[in-house]
Scaffold this motif. Structure first.
Motif, short mmCIF file in Angstrom:
data_model
loop_
_atom_site.label_atom_id
_atom_site.label_comp_id
_atom_site.label_asym_id
_atom_site.label_seq_id
_atom_site.Cartn_x
_atom_site.Cartn_y
_atom_site.Cartn_z
N GLU A 126 -7.30 -7.09 5.85
CA GLU A 126 -8.44 -6.15 5.71
C GLU A 126 -8.71 -5.93 4.58
O GLU A 126 -8.10 -5.82 3.61
N GLY A 127 -10.17 -6.04 4.26
CA GLY A 127 -10.61 -5.82 3.02
C GLY A 127 -10.91 -6.94 2.21
O GLY A 127 -11.48 -7.16 1.19
N ALA A 135 -6.83 -1.00 2.95
CA ALA A 135 -7.52 -2.16 2.71
C ALA A 135 -7.52 -2.28 1.37
O ALA A 135 -7.50 -1.72 0.43
N VAL A 136 -7.61 -3.86 1.01
CA VAL A 136 -7.48 -4.53 -0.18
C VAL A 136 -8.77 -3.83 -1.20
O VAL A 136 -10.08 -3.94 -0.39
N GLU A 137 -8.68 -3.47 -2.21
CA GLU A 137 -9.76 -3.13 -2.93
C GLU A 137 -9.52 -3.71 -4.23
O GLU A 137 -8.73 -3.37 -5.02
N GLY A 138 -10.60 -4.26 -4.71
CA GLY A 138 -10.55 -4.97 -6.26
C GLY A 138 -10.02 -6.41 -5.84
O GLY A 138 -9.58 -6.61 -4.75
N PRO A 139 -10.02 -7.15 -7.09
CA PRO A 139 -9.46 -8.53 -7.06
C PRO A 139 -8.15 -8.61 -6.90
O PRO A 139 -7.57 -7.87 -7.26
N TRP A 156 0.65 -1.08 0.29
CA TRP A 156 -0.16 -0.10 0.06
C TRP A 156 1.01 1.23 -0.01
O TRP A 156 0.62 2.13 -0.78
N SER A 157 1.81 1.31 0.84
CA SER A 157 2.73 2.38 1.00
C SER A 157 3.84 2.42 -0.38
O SER A 157 4.30 3.63 -0.58
N PHE A 159 -5.81 -0.38 -3.59
CA PHE A 159 -6.17 -0.28 -2.28
C PHE A 159 -6.98 0.79 -1.89
O PHE A 159 -6.98 1.69 -2.74
N ALA A 160 -7.81 0.64 -0.91
CA ALA A 160 -8.73 1.50 -0.52
C ALA A 160 -8.00 2.75 0.23
O ALA A 160 -6.84 2.54 0.52
N ASP A 161 -8.62 3.90 0.66
CA ASP A 161 -7.96 5.18 1.05
C ASP A 161 -7.48 4.71 2.48
O ASP A 161 -6.47 5.41 3.10
#
Length: 724
Positions: free
Chosen positions: A486-487, A474-478, A61-62, A469-471
């Motif tokens: 998380e997510g 958290a994982v967002e999308g496949p 994410w970072s 990743f979401a803001d």
């Protein structure tokens, strides 16, 4: 100490804001730390900063990795560069450095521990405290002041992706381990414990969803770990995303002020979860109103929110009083004083590697079958998690160094033990998807040539640098093959079909089949259990997990117990061992929802000495206790739990509760001292002495056995309402 009233308004607003993602505030350029324009703008805007999150964080994410991140040995130097800029160009108030440490510091080169669920399997309070102290020392030596630590969430729905961050489904066990974590870590850094509260019981297991529960369930299950943390002196709590009966946690004054401060007398800091205040926009008309809701409720410090920067507007509109802001600022300043911001870090040398290895070994749970295996066996090693280090680590994990001498997968540990010629590796499938006929044929061939088949199955919290990743990270999308974290909430917790097909193929070979399920959540394992001779469950055990599993296979060292109940089938919830007794008969197709109950694993033959104990509620409330003796007839390294069933007039009892637990080696008799925590009522979130009768036993029966020992907490007349 600096007081809020001495600071200009814009500085005070800045002190309760934690907007920056720390990796954006600093860059590593030409071998040296360089502050960025992002940091400069924030300091100019507020005349300083309350806290900065994640200067050292490294993960997908970072987008920080070994090629662009801060070298581990220069972490403190990087933090010092940021600190020097903030204090010199702001109002002179130092900034707090806040980092994630749910199972080790989330920074390059930091030690990664087994996840909380694995420590829950070990049920070892002393080891948990030692690990926390070692992590705290490591974090402090690298410049960190505040560690964000999971442990308050109680696992009540295995569909929740963050199950791995919970110590257990049992509130007593979670309370013991979170208190140990706070005690150990806060010798070095301040701890903000998360999440407050009830995030582990969201509707449908969906992260951040509501929790429509009553006050007794809130107190008995979800506030008990928080009270234990508060009593241990935790520096802060993180207000969760979810709501409780419609009221968001970050706007819940009854919780954040009424319970924590007025009832418990706790005086630390409340931090909102990432963007949680911004998410109050569904409960408030604009950012200023959302900020006012959180501040009045008792939130002292934001995390990445924009709304809290509108507090000056909220003051102008009369939505909050200046005293509300000053109270929050004073709490932030008190935390800065508490962590000794002007003091030099004091590194403490600890042999953390041996502690991590010990925790990994205690996380291995033998559900059924007999071990050890023949040391001369040729092994067909099958399954997607057999040679995947990432699958052992859990979420919130920094990238591992390319050459990590302490790391081991099951495959590398088997090869080291048996030799390469005796390990026939055939993955057969990915975690969720099949690899095709050729891969399955390779599994058949390996099984035919081997003496024993070892399947390493389960899930993974793997994060890829190409994921979305979401803001809040958290994982967002496949995400390819990611099943945890998380997510990653799942509607189905059945073992994926491609993995079951591997078990069927191994079973058809006629050889002994051992299944090792490496995962971060309870799974429905009924079909798998019927296909194998030996079943091991291992919550994500950390980088040395491979060696721990191989030791269990060939040395018989498995000593863990399940920290949560595994359902008999998909869709059968709830299954926690301490659910209330029901008058309903259960599902028509599944009369007994729990397939593998909490506490299953290698057990010690133990029995409570028959007796009836009596203590008055007044004595119990004044520090009195009862000593219960347990005879052990078959010893070995294992946890010995003591269960109880409370009989309280007018209250439907839970099937059983965990009163206490001790790890033993070779003892023949142990004593449990049962005081207010164990015998009192937790209906309000803190222990209260009330007249009650409690049946006690030490076997693994899920319902109170007929021979249970009794403890009677009596009223002033020497009786309990239950007896009348």
């Amino acid at each position: 100490m600096i007081a809020a009233s001495s600071l200009p308004l814009r500085v005070r607003v800045g002190q309760v804001n934690q907007r920056l993602k720390g990796w954006e505030a600093l860059r590593w350029v030409d071998g040296a730390p360089r502050v960025t324009d992002v940091l400069r703008r924030e300091v100019d805007r507020f005349g300083g900063i309350g806290a900065i999150y994640g200067v050292l964080r490294a993960d997908p994410w970072s987008a920080v990795h070994w090629h662009n991140g801060i070298p581990p040995e220069r972490s403190a130097e990087a933090c010092a560069a940021v600190q020097e800029y903030v204090t010199r160009n702001g109002c002179g108030v130092p900034v707090l450095f806040v980092e994630e440490a749910p199972h080790g510091l989330q920074a390059l080169g930091a030690t990664t521990l087994p996840v909380n669920l694995a420590l829950g399997a070990g049920m070892d309070v002393g080891l948990t405290e030692e690990l926390a102290a070692a992590v705290g020392a490591e974090a402090r030596s690298r410049g960190t002041h505040v560690a964000l630590v999971s442990g308050l969430d109680v696992l009540r729905d295995p569909r929740w992706g963050r199950a791995e961050e919970c110590f257990s489904e049992d509130p007593a066990l979670a309370a013991m381990l979170v208190a140990a974590t706070v005690r150990g870590m806060q010798g070095h850094v301040a701890v903000v414990a998360k999440h407050l509260a009830v995030q582990g019981a969201g509707i449908g297991g969906r992260n951040g969803s509501g929790a429509p529960i009553g006050p007794r369930e809130l107190g008995e299950v979800h506030l008990r770990p928080a009270f234990a943390a508060a009593r241990a002196g935790v520096a802060g709590f993180m207000a969760a995303y979810n709501d409780i009966d419609g009221v968001p946690c970050s706007a819940n004054r009854a919780l954040l002020t009424g319970t924590l401060r007025d009832e418990w007398g706790w005086d630390g800091i409340v931090m909102a979860d990432g963007t949680a205040i911004d998410r109050l926009r569904d409960s408030a008309p604009d950012p200023a109103a959302a900020a006012a809701l959180a501040l009045r409720a008792g939130v002292d410090l934001s995390l990445w929110d924009e709304a809290f920067t509108h507090l000056d507007e909220a003051l102008d509109r009369g939505l909050v009083d200046e005293s509300d802001l000053d109270r929050a600022v004073d709490r932030v300043l008190a935390l800065k004083h508490r962590v000794g911001l002007l003091d030099a870090p004091a590194p403490v040398a600890r042999d953390i590697a041996s502690l991590v290895d010990r925790a990994a070994r205690q996380a291995v749970v033998l559900v059924h079958g007999k071990l050890p295996l023949d040391a001369a066996a040729t092994v067909a090693l099958i399954g997607p998690n057999a040679d995947d280090l990432d699958a052992q680590l859990g979420d919130y994990t920094p990238p591992r160094p390319a050459d990590d001498p302490g790391a081991s997968t099951v495959r590398s540990a088997l090869v080291a033990r048996l030799g390469d010629d005796c390990v026939l590796h055939a993955p057969g499938s990915r975690v969720r998807t099949a690899l095709g006929p050729e891969a399955l044929a390779a599994v058949e061939s390996a099984a035919d040539r081997a003496d024993v088949c070892v399947l390493v199955l389960g899930g993974t919290s793997r994060r890829s640098y190409s994921d979305e990743f979401a803001d809040n990270g958290a994982v967002e999308g496949p995400a390819v093959d990611t099943t945890n974290g998380e997510g990653v909430d799942l509607a189905s917790i059945a073992l994926p079909e491609p993995q079951l097909e591997l078990a069927r193929t191994a079973r058809a070979s006629g050889k002994t089949v051992v299944a090792v399920v490496v995962d971060g959540r309870p799974r429905a394992l009924t079909e798998l259990a019927a296909l194998v001779d030996v079943l091991l469950v291992v919550p994500f055990p950390g980088p040395s997990g491979g060696a721990a599993i191989v030791s269990a296979l060939f040395d018989g060292t498995a000593s863990g117990r399940l920290p949560a109940s595994f359902p008999v089938a998909d869709g059968v919830f709830p299954v926690a061992h301490d659910e209330r007794r029901e008058t309903a008969r259960g599902y028509l197709d599944h009369r007994h929802p729990a397939g593998i109950p909490f506490g299953s694993g290698v057990s010690v033959a133990a029995e409570v000495r028959e007796a009836t104990y009596s203590i008055s509620a007044a004595e119990l409330g004044n520090g009195g206790s009862v000593l219960v003796e347990v005879d052990i007839t078959e010893a070995g390294p294992a946890a010995v739990p003591l269960y109880g069933c409370r009989h309280e007039l007018g209250v439907r009892p839970r099937r059983r509760t965990l009163l206490a637990v001790r790890r033993v080696q070779d003892e023949t008799t142990i004593e449990f001292e049962l005081g207010l925590d164990e015998l009192g009522s937790w209906a309000t979130g803190q222990p209260v002495a009330v007249p009650v009768e409690i049946g006690i036993w030490s076997t693994d029966e899920t319902d109170e056995p007929a021979h249970a020992v009794r403890v009677r907490v009596t009223d002033e007349n020497g009786t309990t309402p239950w007896q009348r």
